[in-house]
Design an enzyme around this catalytic site. Structure first.
Site, PDB file in Angstrom:
ATOM      1  N   ALA A 257       0.824  -1.209   0.000  1.00  0.00           N
ATOM      2  CA  ALA A 257       0.000   0.000   0.000  1.00  0.00           C
ATOM      3  C   ALA A 257       0.858   1.258   0.000  1.00  0.00           C
ATOM      4  CB  ALA A 257      -0.933  -0.011   1.206  1.00  0.00           C
ATOM      5  N   TYR A 258       1.943   1.228   0.758  1.00  0.00           N
ATOM      6  CA  TYR A 258       2.853   2.373   0.813  1.00  0.00           C
ATOM      7  C   TYR A 258       3.487   2.613  -0.559  1.00  0.00           C
ATOM      8  CZ  TYR A 258       6.837   5.250   2.272  1.00  0.00           C
ATOM      9  OH  TYR A 258       7.765   6.252   2.411  1.00  0.00           O
TER      10      TYR A 258
END
Length: 247
Positions: free
Chosen positions: A155-156
């Protein structure tokens, strides 16, 4: 400290109160650039950074606000222009990182990262595109994990890949304005953001992964930013990987 000399170069550093952001603010100040140290919620830390810069003979002010709030960021740019006469360099270090396998990520965490890392960078870049003076630089922050593809960073990395894409597009949209737009992609760097939640063995393994066999320091990343903010006028629309050769 007020400086109305419009020939003075001026920088706004988001997330400038700690970690890489503070190192960037202090490094730019050593180059004689007046610095606005942005903070989201901890004014005391921003004040500490400002005090350190002023004590070293530099010029700095704190400015607050949510980077994802366009009104707050417009007001922040207004404050910098009122204090120093304009803006020449904008550095987007503000960001959050939540690690989790994609399969189990709390989507609220995805939304938080999206708001700060993508929308926040977009909002600040939008203001910068409107306000940075000719000869200036916009510097966003990605991550080396877009290349190393470590598990739990999905996600990052998605948020930072978006930052890279908007950076490269903005560089081309500012054709003819003499403003460079680049991104810095740090590798593992010894900051609270990186160290939080990692055990000693994990940190040691990451430190040994790069050929230089150490973690990066905030000052290492700040040197890359100072290069892009100052002499690197022929580097534009690029992602600079500052990672000791990790990837």
């Amino acid at each position: 400290m007020t400086d109305t000399d419009t020939t003075t170069r001026v920088a706004l550093v988001t997330g400038g109160s700690g970690g890489i952001g503070r190192a960037v603010a202090e490094r730019l100040a050593r180059d004689g650039i007046a610095v606005a140290v942005h903070y989201a919620g901890n004014k005391a830390k921003a004040d500490e950074t400002v005090a350190a810069i002023v004590a070293a003979g530099g010029r700095a002010i704190p400015v607050g606000g949510d980077v994802a709030d366009e009104d707050a960021m417009s007001a922040a740019f207004d404050a910098v222009e009122q204090e120093f006469g304009g803006v020449d360099v904008v550095v987007n270090t503000a960001g959050i990182m939540v690690l989790s396998p994609i399969a189990t990520l709390d989507l609220d965490d995805l939304d938080r990262m999206h708001r700060t890392n993508i929308r926040g960078t977009f909002v600040v870049s939008q203001q910068a595109a409107r306000r940075v003076r000719g000869g200036g630089a916009i510097i966003n922050f990605s991550t080396t994990v877009t290349r190393t593809k470590f598990p739990t960073y999905g996600a990052y990395v998605a948020s930072k890949a978006a930052v890279e894409a908007m950076t490269l597009v903005l560089a081309r949209e500012l054709r003819g304005k003499d403003i460079t737009v680049n991104a810095v992609a740090p590798g593992p760097t010894a900051t609270p953001l990186f160290l939080n939640g990692k055990d000693e063995a994990t940190v040691e393994n990451l430190a040994k992964a790069a050929p230089l066999e150490r973690l990066g320091a905030p000052d290492d990343i700040a040197e890359s930013v100072a290069f892009l903010a100052g002499p690197a006028r022929w580097i534009n629309g690029q992602v600079l990987f500052a990672n000791g050769g990790l990837a």
